[in-house]
Design a protein around this motif. Structure first.
Motif, PDB file in Angstrom:
ATOM      1  N   ALA A 168      -5.569  -2.580  -0.517  1.00 46.67           N
ATOM      2  CA  ALA A 168      -7.027  -2.617  -0.439  1.00 46.67           C
ATOM      3  C   ALA A 168      -7.500  -2.477   1.007  1.00 46.67           C
ATOM      4  O   ALA A 168      -8.489  -1.779   1.285  1.00 46.67           O
ATOM      5  CB  ALA A 168      -7.552  -3.917  -1.052  1.00 46.67           C
ATOM      6  N   MET A 169      -6.781  -3.099   1.944  1.00 43.01           N
ATOM      7  CA  MET A 169      -7.142  -3.016   3.363  1.00 43.01           C
ATOM      8  C   MET A 169      -6.976  -1.600   3.894  1.00 43.01           C
ATOM      9  O   MET A 169      -7.779  -1.126   4.696  1.00 43.01           O
ATOM     10  CB  MET A 169      -6.261  -3.974   4.190  1.00 43.01           C
ATOM     11  CG  MET A 169      -6.627  -5.431   4.070  1.00 43.01           C
ATOM     12  SD  MET A 169      -5.396  -6.497   4.916  1.00 43.01           S
ATOM     13  CE  MET A 169      -5.544  -5.936   6.601  1.00 43.01           C
ATOM     14  N   ILE A 170      -5.943  -0.912   3.435  1.00 45.46           N
ATOM     15  CA  ILE A 170      -5.646   0.438   3.931  1.00 45.46           C
ATOM     16  C   ILE A 170      -6.709   1.429   3.493  1.00 45.46           C
ATOM     17  O   ILE A 170      -7.084   2.329   4.254  1.00 45.46           O
ATOM     18  CB  ILE A 170      -4.243   0.876   3.455  1.00 45.46           C
ATOM     19  CG1 ILE A 170      -3.169   0.135   4.259  1.00 45.46           C
ATOM     20  CG2 ILE A 170      -4.057   2.389   3.585  1.00 45.46           C
ATOM     21  CD1 ILE A 170      -1.756   0.349   3.746  1.00 45.46           C
ATOM     22  N   GLY A 171      -7.201   1.263   2.276  1.00 48.07           N
ATOM     23  CA  GLY A 171      -8.227   2.180   1.792  1.00 48.07           C
ATOM     24  C   GLY A 171      -7.721   3.614   1.744  1.00 48.07           C
ATOM     25  O   GLY A 171      -6.659   3.882   1.191  1.00 48.07           O
ATOM     26  N   ASP A 172      -8.483   4.536   2.364  1.00 48.07           N
ATOM     27  CA  ASP A 172      -8.077   5.941   2.313  1.00 48.07           C
ATOM     28  C   ASP A 172      -7.309   6.382   3.557  1.00 48.07           C
ATOM     29  O   ASP A 172      -7.090   7.572   3.768  1.00 48.07           O
ATOM     30  CB  ASP A 172      -9.291   6.849   2.089  1.00 48.07           C
ATOM     31  CG  ASP A 172     -10.331   6.729   3.205  1.00 48.07           C
ATOM     32  OD1 ASP A 172     -10.103   5.951   4.162  1.00 48.07           O
ATOM     33  OD2 ASP A 172     -11.365   7.416   3.124  1.00 48.07           O
ATOM     34  N   ARG A 173      -6.903   5.443   4.385  1.00 46.14           N
ATOM     35  CA  ARG A 173      -6.088   5.815   5.549  1.00 46.14           C
ATOM     36  C   ARG A 173      -4.734   6.368   5.083  1.00 46.14           C
ATOM     37  O   ARG A 173      -4.161   5.866   4.120  1.00 46.14           O
ATOM     38  CB  ARG A 173      -5.840   4.612   6.461  1.00 46.14           C
ATOM     39  CG  ARG A 173      -7.066   4.001   7.124  1.00 46.14           C
ATOM     40  CD  ARG A 173      -6.619   2.798   7.941  1.00 46.14           C
ATOM     41  NE  ARG A 173      -7.691   2.119   8.632  1.00 46.14           N
ATOM     42  CZ  ARG A 173      -8.390   1.093   8.141  1.00 46.14           C
ATOM     43  NH1 ARG A 173      -8.125   0.652   6.907  1.00 46.14           N
ATOM     44  NH2 ARG A 173      -9.332   0.514   8.854  1.00 46.14           N
ATOM     45  N   PRO A 174      -4.182   7.354   5.779  1.00 49.31           N
ATOM     46  CA  PRO A 174      -2.887   7.927   5.378  1.00 49.31           C
ATOM     47  C   PRO A 174      -1.719   7.067   5.864  1.00 49.31           C
ATOM     48  O   PRO A 174      -0.977   7.424   6.772  1.00 49.31           O
ATOM     49  CB  PRO A 174      -2.895   9.303   6.050  1.00 49.31           C
ATOM     50  CG  PRO A 174      -3.726   9.098   7.288  1.00 49.31           C
ATOM     51  CD  PRO A 174      -4.783   8.096   6.913  1.00 49.31           C
ATOM     52  N   ILE A 175      -1.570   5.913   5.251  1.00 51.28           N
ATOM     53  CA  ILE A 175      -0.532   4.950   5.645  1.00 51.28           C
ATOM     54  C   ILE A 175       0.371   4.668   4.446  1.00 51.28           C
ATOM     55  O   ILE A 175      -0.106   4.303   3.369  1.00 51.28           O
ATOM     56  CB  ILE A 175      -1.158   3.628   6.139  1.00 51.28           C
ATOM     57  CG1 ILE A 175      -2.043   3.870   7.373  1.00 51.28           C
ATOM     58  CG2 ILE A 175      -0.065   2.606   6.466  1.00 51.28           C
ATOM     59  CD1 ILE A 175      -2.827   2.642   7.808  1.00 51.28           C
ATOM     60  N   HIS A 176       1.661   4.836   4.651  1.00 47.79           N
ATOM     61  CA  HIS A 176       2.632   4.502   3.607  1.00 47.79           C
ATOM     62  C   HIS A 176       2.801   2.988   3.517  1.00 47.79           C
ATOM     63  O   HIS A 176       2.790   2.298   4.534  1.00 47.79           O
ATOM     64  CB  HIS A 176       3.999   5.124   3.909  1.00 47.79           C
ATOM     65  CG  HIS A 176       3.998   6.617   3.951  1.00 47.79           C
ATOM     66  ND1 HIS A 176       3.863   7.387   2.826  1.00 47.79           N
ATOM     67  CD2 HIS A 176       4.115   7.477   4.995  1.00 47.79           C
ATOM     68  CE1 HIS A 176       3.904   8.679   3.166  1.00 47.79           C
ATOM     69  NE2 HIS A 176       4.045   8.751   4.479  1.00 47.79           N
ATOM     70  N   ILE A 177       2.999   2.501   2.298  1.00 46.67           N
ATOM     71  CA  ILE A 177       3.418   1.116   2.091  1.00 46.67           C
ATOM     72  C   ILE A 177       4.856   1.149   1.601  1.00 46.67           C
ATOM     73  O   ILE A 177       5.159   1.725   0.554  1.00 46.67           O
ATOM     74  CB  ILE A 177       2.525   0.380   1.075  1.00 46.67           C
ATOM     75  CG1 ILE A 177       1.080   0.308   1.572  1.00 46.67           C
ATOM     76  CG2 ILE A 177       3.074  -1.030   0.823  1.00 46.67           C
ATOM     77  CD1 ILE A 177       0.132  -0.370   0.591  1.00 46.67           C
ATOM     78  N   GLU A 178       5.716   0.542   2.401  1.00 47.33           N
ATOM     79  CA  GLU A 178       7.156   0.544   2.114  1.00 47.33           C
ATOM     80  C   GLU A 178       7.580  -0.846   1.641  1.00 47.33           C
ATOM     81  O   GLU A 178       7.143  -1.853   2.200  1.00 47.33           O
ATOM     82  CB  GLU A 178       7.919   0.918   3.393  1.00 47.33           C
ATOM     83  CG  GLU A 178       9.427   0.973   3.250  1.00 47.33           C
ATOM     84  CD  GLU A 178      10.082   1.530   4.508  1.00 47.33           C
ATOM     85  OE1 GLU A 178      10.628   2.642   4.443  1.00 47.33           O
ATOM     86  OE2 GLU A 178      10.018   0.861   5.560  1.00 47.33           O
ATOM     87  N   ILE A 179       8.430  -0.879   0.637  1.00 50.17           N
ATOM     88  CA  ILE A 179       8.982  -2.125   0.121  1.00 50.17           C
ATOM     89  C   ILE A 179      10.449  -2.191   0.501  1.00 50.17           C
ATOM     90  O   ILE A 179      11.210  -1.264   0.224  1.00 50.17           O
ATOM     91  CB  ILE A 179       8.841  -2.200  -1.418  1.00 50.17           C
ATOM     92  CG1 ILE A 179       7.379  -2.113  -1.832  1.00 50.17           C
ATOM     93  CG2 ILE A 179       9.489  -3.488  -1.941  1.00 50.17           C
ATOM     94  CD1 ILE A 179       6.496  -3.214  -1.299  1.00 50.17           C
ATOM     95  N   ASP A 180      10.830  -3.296   1.138  1.00 49.88           N
ATOM     96  CA  ASP A 180      12.196  -3.436   1.643  1.00 49.88           C
ATOM     97  C   ASP A 180      12.763  -4.775   1.192  1.00 49.88           C
ATOM     98  O   ASP A 180      12.407  -5.825   1.728  1.00 49.88           O
ATOM     99  CB  ASP A 180      12.183  -3.339   3.177  1.00 49.88           C
ATOM    100  CG  ASP A 180      13.580  -3.204   3.767  1.00 49.88           C
ATOM    101  OD1 ASP A 180      14.564  -3.393   3.027  1.00 49.88           O
ATOM    102  OD2 ASP A 180      13.675  -2.907   4.971  1.00 49.88           O
ATOM    103  N   GLY A 181      13.616  -4.721   0.172  1.00 53.02           N
ATOM    104  CA  GLY A 181      14.296  -5.925  -0.274  1.00 53.02           C
ATOM    105  C   GLY A 181      14.156  -6.186  -1.760  1.00 53.02           C
ATOM    106  O   GLY A 181      13.046  -6.258  -2.297  1.00 53.02           O
ATOM    107  N   GLY A 182      15.270  -6.285  -2.437  1.00 49.03           N
ATOM    108  CA  GLY A 182      15.255  -6.655  -3.845  1.00 49.03           C
ATOM    109  C   GLY A 182      14.730  -5.586  -4.781  1.00 49.03           C
ATOM    110  O   GLY A 182      14.320  -5.890  -5.909  1.00 49.03           O
ATOM    111  N   VAL A 183      14.739  -4.330  -4.337  1.00 45.88           N
ATOM    112  CA  VAL A 183      14.241  -3.240  -5.188  1.00 45.88           C
ATOM    113  C   VAL A 183      15.306  -2.866  -6.217  1.00 45.88           C
ATOM    114  O   VAL A 183      16.444  -2.551  -5.863  1.00 45.88           O
ATOM    115  CB  VAL A 183      13.863  -2.012  -4.335  1.00 45.88           C
ATOM    116  CG1 VAL A 183      13.578  -0.804  -5.222  1.00 45.88           C
ATOM    117  CG2 VAL A 183      12.657  -2.321  -3.460  1.00 45.88           C
ATOM    118  N   ASP A 184      14.928  -2.921  -7.481  1.00 45.24           N
ATOM    119  CA  ASP A 184      15.811  -2.485  -8.572  1.00 45.24           C
ATOM    120  C   ASP A 184      14.913  -2.010  -9.716  1.00 45.24           C
ATOM    121  O   ASP A 184      13.682  -2.062  -9.600  1.00 45.24           O
ATOM    122  CB  ASP A 184      16.773  -3.614  -8.996  1.00 45.24           C
ATOM    123  CG  ASP A 184      16.068  -4.852  -9.533  1.00 45.24           C
ATOM    124  OD1 ASP A 184      14.990  -4.717 -10.170  1.00 45.24           O
ATOM    125  OD2 ASP A 184      16.593  -5.969  -9.339  1.00 45.24           O
TER     126      ASP A 184
END
Length: 229
Positions: A168-184
């Protein structure tokens, strides 16, 4: 860097922390041939986090084998003195932690000043507000969904709400959100729904496979991608 157009599509970024250390070149070629989007390199100093992994020379050595995106995650402090070396080693993205130095705004400036895309990393206990005044100068936010330092941990569920707030904070900015840890396959749909688009996976990609059986890597990544999409 291959990816020039910003997209929020699912990107699988295997962590070579789970690969065969004696065979990095072949491991990287195998995961790329099997369909990974980025290659994630976890740099740990035994000080900022309780483990010791790679330095700039390793990154430089593996760079010729990486045809996709080299995503370097610096879990080191101080971080600023080493940014230039990792940039020269060929990183496409360099991520540093909010707590890795006293002036993280300057750290982001330094990364971009080297011609590299800048990432900021949030530990599980770090509030999302810590990046509020950095969003106009970063290309990626790495949400640590485990405590940094070791692979194979379980995703901390409270971080899903953090991803939602960050999106929600990022809005339309071209910023990736990366998830690191426990991904399955069970957790990736939850963080994807919350707004993430880059998924670092170690054991979830490499488990059961090898450079002699790379099709296992492909099967693992397809399961992750299907679960996310």
């Amino acid at each position: 860097m291959p990816q020039t157009v910003f997209e929020r599509n699912v990107k699988i970024a295997p962590s070579i922390l789970s690969a065969d250390f004696a065979n990095f070149g072949a491991e990287i070629r195998a995961i790329e041939a099997q369909g990974c989007d980025w290659v994630h390199v976890d740099v740990m100093d035994g000080h900022f986090v309780p483990n010791l992994t790679f330095g700039p020379q390793t990154c430089k050595a593996i760079r010729p084998h990486i045809k996709t995106v080299m995503d370097v995650h610096l879990m080191i402090a101080p971080v600023d003195p080493y940014i230039e070396a990792f940039a020269e080693a060929g990183a496409d993205f360099i991520s540093a932690h909010v707590e890795s130095g006293p002036h993280v705004h300057r750290t982001m400036q330094a990364i971009r000043g080297c011609g590299v895309k800048a990432g900021i990393a949030l530990n599980p206990a770090t509030p999302v507000e810590a990046v509020e005044y950095l969003l106009d100068m970063v290309d990626l936010v790495n949400v640590m969904t485990v405590n940094p330092g070791f692979g194979g941990q379980k995703l901390i569920q409270s971080q899903i709400a953090k991803v939602e707030r960050l999106r929600a904070m990022i809005g339309d900015r071209p910023i990736h959100i990366e998830i690191d840890g426990g991904v399955d396959p069970t957790t990736i749909p939850l963080v994807r729904a919350a707004g993430a688009d880059v998924f670092v996976a170690g054991s979830a990609v490499f488990k059961g496979g090898s450079v002699d059986q790379p099709e296992v890597y492909g099967d693992n990544m397809r399961k992750l991608r299907a679960a996310a999409e």
